[in-house]
Design a protein around this motif. Structure first.
Motif, PDB file in Angstrom:
ATOM      1  N   ARG A 290       0.690  -1.148  -0.199  1.00 33.80           N
ATOM      2  CA  ARG A 290      -0.106  -0.075  -0.143  1.00 33.80           C
ATOM      3  C   ARG A 290       0.794   1.451  -0.100  1.00 33.80           C
ATOM      4  O   ARG A 290       0.610   2.210  -0.627  1.00 33.80           O
ATOM      5  CB  ARG A 290      -1.005   0.010   1.237  1.00 33.80           C
ATOM      6  CG  ARG A 290      -2.140   0.932   1.041  1.00 33.80           C
ATOM      7  CD  ARG A 290      -2.977   1.012   2.290  1.00 33.80           C
ATOM      8  NE  ARG A 290      -3.464  -0.289   2.566  1.00 33.80           N
ATOM      9  CZ  ARG A 290      -4.201  -0.317   3.852  1.00 33.80           C
ATOM     10  NH1 ARG A 290      -4.364   0.798   4.629  1.00 33.80           N
ATOM     11  NH2 ARG A 290      -4.517  -1.433   4.237  1.00 33.80           N
ATOM     12  N   LYS A 291       1.973   1.401   0.720  1.00 27.97           N
ATOM     13  CA  LYS A 291       2.506   2.417   0.935  1.00 27.97           C
ATOM     14  C   LYS A 291       3.438   2.798  -0.386  1.00 27.97           C
ATOM     15  O   LYS A 291       3.352   3.984  -0.881  1.00 27.97           O
ATOM     16  CB  LYS A 291       3.824   2.239   2.010  1.00 27.97           C
ATOM     17  CG  LYS A 291       4.472   3.498   2.598  1.00 27.97           C
ATOM     18  CD  LYS A 291       5.336   3.194   3.588  1.00 27.97           C
ATOM     19  CE  LYS A 291       5.834   4.482   4.304  1.00 27.97           C
ATOM     20  NZ  LYS A 291       6.824   4.255   5.392  1.00 27.97           N
TER      21      LYS A 291
ATOM     22  N   ARG B 191       2.282   1.866  -3.414  1.00 23.14           N
ATOM     23  CA  ARG B 191       1.251   2.207  -4.306  1.00 23.14           C
ATOM     24  C   ARG B 191       0.950   3.665  -4.157  1.00 23.14           C
ATOM     25  O   ARG B 191       0.968   4.393  -5.020  1.00 23.14           O
ATOM     26  CB  ARG B 191       0.011   1.424  -4.062  1.00 23.14           C
ATOM     27  CG  ARG B 191      -0.876   1.430  -5.083  1.00 23.14           C
ATOM     28  CD  ARG B 191      -1.936   0.109  -4.819  1.00 23.14           C
ATOM     29  NE  ARG B 191      -2.709   0.430  -3.655  1.00 23.14           N
ATOM     30  CZ  ARG B 191      -2.942  -0.564  -2.614  1.00 23.14           C
ATOM     31  NH1 ARG B 191      -2.193  -1.783  -2.832  1.00 23.14           N
ATOM     32  NH2 ARG B 191      -3.577  -0.390  -1.621  1.00 23.14           N
ATOM     33  N   GLY B 192       0.760   4.182  -2.853  1.00 25.52           N
ATOM     34  CA  GLY B 192       0.511   5.649  -2.552  1.00 25.52           C
ATOM     35  C   GLY B 192       1.440   6.352  -2.950  1.00 25.52           C
ATOM     36  O   GLY B 192       1.121   7.620  -3.466  1.00 25.52           O
TER      37      GLY B 192
ATOM     38  N   PHE C 226      -4.199   5.907  -9.935  1.00 24.98           N
ATOM     39  CA  PHE C 226      -4.984   5.352 -10.524  1.00 24.98           C
ATOM     40  C   PHE C 226      -6.107   6.243 -11.265  1.00 24.98           C
ATOM     41  O   PHE C 226      -6.581   7.240 -10.466  1.00 24.98           O
ATOM     42  CB  PHE C 226      -5.812   4.369  -9.625  1.00 24.98           C
ATOM     43  CG  PHE C 226      -4.932   3.389  -9.105  1.00 24.98           C
ATOM     44  CD1 PHE C 226      -4.936   1.990  -9.830  1.00 24.98           C
ATOM     45  CD2 PHE C 226      -4.116   3.336  -8.071  1.00 24.98           C
ATOM     46  CE1 PHE C 226      -4.020   0.941  -9.454  1.00 24.98           C
ATOM     47  CE2 PHE C 226      -3.193   2.148  -7.747  1.00 24.98           C
ATOM     48  CZ  PHE C 226      -3.222   1.347  -8.189  1.00 24.98           C
TER      49      PHE C 226
ATOM     50  N   ALA D 122      -5.219  12.781  -1.890  1.00 24.02           N
ATOM     51  CA  ALA D 122      -4.072  11.854  -2.463  1.00 24.02           C
ATOM     52  C   ALA D 122      -2.803  11.875  -1.467  1.00 24.02           C
ATOM     53  O   ALA D 122      -2.070  11.114  -1.243  1.00 24.02           O
ATOM     54  CB  ALA D 122      -3.821  11.657  -3.667  1.00 24.02           C
TER      55      ALA D 122
ATOM     56  N   ALA E  82      -3.427  10.994   2.316  1.00 22.15           N
ATOM     57  CA  ALA E  82      -3.407   9.982   2.379  1.00 22.15           C
ATOM     58  C   ALA E  82      -1.976   9.048   2.612  1.00 22.15           C
ATOM     59  O   ALA E  82      -1.868   8.085   3.398  1.00 22.15           O
ATOM     60  CB  ALA E  82      -4.111   9.031   1.410  1.00 22.15           C
ATOM     61  N   VAL E  83      -1.064   9.966   2.148  1.00 28.34           N
ATOM     62  CA  VAL E  83       0.307   9.196   2.266  1.00 28.34           C
ATOM     63  C   VAL E  83       1.304  10.036   3.274  1.00 28.34           C
ATOM     64  O   VAL E  83       2.372  10.026   3.199  1.00 28.34           O
ATOM     65  CB  VAL E  83       0.902   9.069   0.925  1.00 28.34           C
ATOM     66  CG1 VAL E  83       0.219   7.752   0.176  1.00 28.34           C
ATOM     67  CG2 VAL E  83       1.191  10.220  -0.079  1.00 28.34           C
TER      68      VAL E  83
END
Lengths: 384, 247
Positions: free
Chosen positions: B84-85, B87-88, B93, B113, B116-117
């Motif tokens: 996940r990390k 990806r972020g 996407f 976005a 979120a990270v």
């Protein structure tokens, strides 16, 4: 970025509805808790609020509140001779139907052993304490009587000289304070048939003396002790008299709470527990339902890399904001409305604090439960 | 020499187990270079979305390995949460539907976005506003998604996808819900990202008119890579799709 605030701002109407529902259920819980406190408080007004360090009651009985008790009206003189006793006052209290205005109601009459006791142990809202041994009374505001008002009780007229607040009997009825001789006169009011029957049953006495002798006893004697008085020695001495039992103030309170109030307290406490359990379930369900509506958004956040902490914080913040606003409103409504209830409903700061802490725990639990559900959502859901 | 951004090596993905085991993608091997615009085509149910899910590090493969920026990042032992990390921070996407959060404004949808990270704050806000301005949405920063048109929503979604300056941008049918003008605009933007910013872009599409934009095409059929047909020569000229002849 505090997602919870933004979510609330966008769905404000739904949030308000959730707050209204939670506030209502929390206020009900606090009220039920307050009702319990009020009943205990009202039950102890007489037992704990008359300045008694100890009570002398009928031998072998737990009176005068938890049990019957009749003692000689001369017992106070015996008691005053005891080492360590500062003052002994006679106690008599009973309910009596009184007509005033356009209605008739039962009022609780409390005898003050004038002149030792003029009622000056209780705070007055208006007027003064008793100055005469006859035909004056101090009334609780809840009786509806006003200062200067004159009403007939028994065969005499009494004038309200003082008004007090919060002085009620165990049933929550307002008290009327009169001198002991007046209280005894009121209690002895009897129709002539009763006097004739008393005469017939006691041929060796005159009717009046027979009736009076049978009706004059008091219920107990209130003792005020010297500081550091030897309580055990006094109890021992009283026990040696045989006809009287001594009960300390703490024991009296315990008798009321564990005796007369036991079942009622248990009943209300069970309801309090039930209300808090229902509140907890509703809080949990509300938060869980809100989270269920967000599963798509949660899935998207996971896909774009949001950490579990980021998602959890959103739900936790939402739950805590919902809980704290509802709690604040519930306390405010309680403070504003509990005085309007016909019987005492008391919001103790400790109870409010405990309810707040309980709500915090429930919210945290509900959020944890909801967070588990939220975190079980997979990022791929958004692609499916 | 062009670097490899993403490499799928013998990757397979199955769902379920035993008799209920369903093949989604079998033995796929693809290398995507940095700054490349890759098109993934194939019929419905062929495994395109599964390919995207694996390439986007949404789920680990059942078999094979995934390498990202020269490092092995996923194999069957990898847990989804571990990706996940990565990806972020590195992957953006874009979907067929914009999938904007309804309670956030356009700018906030882009800003989330970064938040979120763990890159929230005024910089994230500034970046969000800049991106939306670049995409012609300067006047719609504080508009909620339901007040935006389909094209505007898709541009906000694109801004969100590139807010963290991703290395890899994955798009699942990004033009399917748009009219021909908007399709051309979105494909032009994706193409520009690959050409000008060096972002590796991977687009799943049914739209045959879009293939002229791609540097490379992967065709998937029945869960397997059926081939890599060469794209038409006139790709990446920035000309709107609506002006191209149909293929």
């Amino acid at each position: 970025m505090i997602l919870a605030w933004k979510d609330i701002r966008f769905n404000f109407a739904r949030f308000v509805l959730a707050v209204v529902g939670l506030t209502a259920i929390l206020t009900m819980s606090l009220a039920m808790n307050g009702l319990y406190r009020g009943i205990v408080h009202e039950s102890l007004v007489m037992a704990a609020g008359v300045g008694a360090d100890a009570w002398l009651v009928q031998g072998g009985r737990d009176g005068p509140f938890n049990d019957e008790s009749h003692v000689s009206s001369l017992l106070d003189r015996r008691a005053e001779g005891l080492f360590g006793v500062k003052e002994a006052r006679r106690f008599l209290s009973f309910s009596f139907p009184v007509s005033f205005g356009s209605h008739k109601q039962r009022l609780s009459i409390f005898a003050l052993d004038f002149p030792k006791d003029k009622g000056d142990r209780m705070p007055l809202a208006a007027g003064r304490y008793l100055e005469s041994p006859h035909f004056e009374m101090i009334v609780d505001k809840s009786t509806g009587l006003a200062l200067g008002e004159r009403i007939r009780i028994g065969r005499d007229d009494y004038t309200v000289v003082g008004v007090t607040r919060g002085q009620v009997d165990m049933a929550g009825d307002g008290l009327i304070f009169v001198s002991l001789p007046d209280a005894q006169s009121i209690l002895n009011v009897a129709p002539s048939e009763a006097i004739l029957l008393a005469r017939a049953s006691s041929r060796n006495q005159t009717a009046a003396s027979a009736f009076a002798a049978g009706s004059r006893p008091i219920m107990a004697v209130i003792l005020t002790l010297e500081p550091g008085a030897p309580v055990d020695l006094i109890r021992e001495k009283v026990a040696s008299w045989g006809d009287v039992t001594m009960i300390t103030r703490a024991e009296q309170i315990d008798l009321v709470i564990q005796g007369r109030l036991r079942r009622l307290r248990l009943q209300i406490l069970l309801f309090v527990g039930l209300m808090y359990a229902i509140s907890g379930a509703i809080v949990s369900l509300t938060i869980f339902t809100i989270v269920l509506e967000k599963l798509h958004a949660i899935s998207l956040l996971k896909l774009i890399g949001a950490s579990d902490a980021f998602i959890s914080l959103w739900i936790l913040q939402y739950g805590l904001i919902l809980g704290s606003i509802s709690y604040g409103l519930a306390v405010a409504i309680s403070l504003a409305t509990f005085d309007l209830f016909p019987r005492a409903v008391i919001l103790e700061p400790s109870d409010a604090l405990l309810a707040g802490l309980a709500l915090l725990v429930v919210c945290a639990f509900a959020c944890t439960f909801s967070i588990r559900k939220a975190l079980s959502v997979r990022a791929r859901e958004i692609l499916s | 020499m062009t670097e490899t951004a993403l490499s799928l090596r013998g990757v397979s993905k199955f769902y379920g187990s035993g008799e209920r085991r369903v093949l989604a993608l079998r033995d796929a091997s693809v290398e995507i270079a940095t700054g490349e615009l890759l098109g993934i085509i194939g019929p419905s149910g062929s495994g395109k979305t599964t390919f995207l899910m694996l390439a986007g590090l949404v789920e680990p493969p059942t078999q094979g390995e995934i390498w990202f920026l020269g490092r092995k990042v996923a194999d069957p032992r990898t847990r989804s949460g571990e990706l996940r990390k990565l990806r972020g921070r590195h992957i953006g996407f874009v979907f067929q539907k914009a999938n904007l959060l309804p309670f956030l404004t356009a700018a906030e949808n882009v800003q989330v976005a970064s938040a979120a990270v763990g890159r929230g704050g005024s910089d994230a806000r500034r970046r969000a506003c800049e991106l939306l301005e670049e995409l012609g949405l300067a006047h719609r920063l504080d508009a909620y998604p339901q007040t935006l048109s389909g094209g505007e929503q898709q541009r906000v979604a694109l801004a969100r996808a590139i807010a963290n300056r991703p290395t890899l941008l994955l798009a699942d049918e990004p033009t399917a819900a748009l009219d021909s003008d908007r399709r051309g605009q979105v494909m032009g933007l994706l193409s520009g990202l690959a050409r000008d910013e060096g972002v590796t872009v991977c687009v799943v599409t049914h739209d045959v008119r879009a293939i002229s934009f791609f540097d490379k095409i992967v065709e998937i059929s029945d869960g397997e890579i059926a081939g890599t047909p060469a794209p038409p020569p006139a790709s990446r000229d920035g000309e709107p799709l609506s002006h191209r002849p149909s293929e």
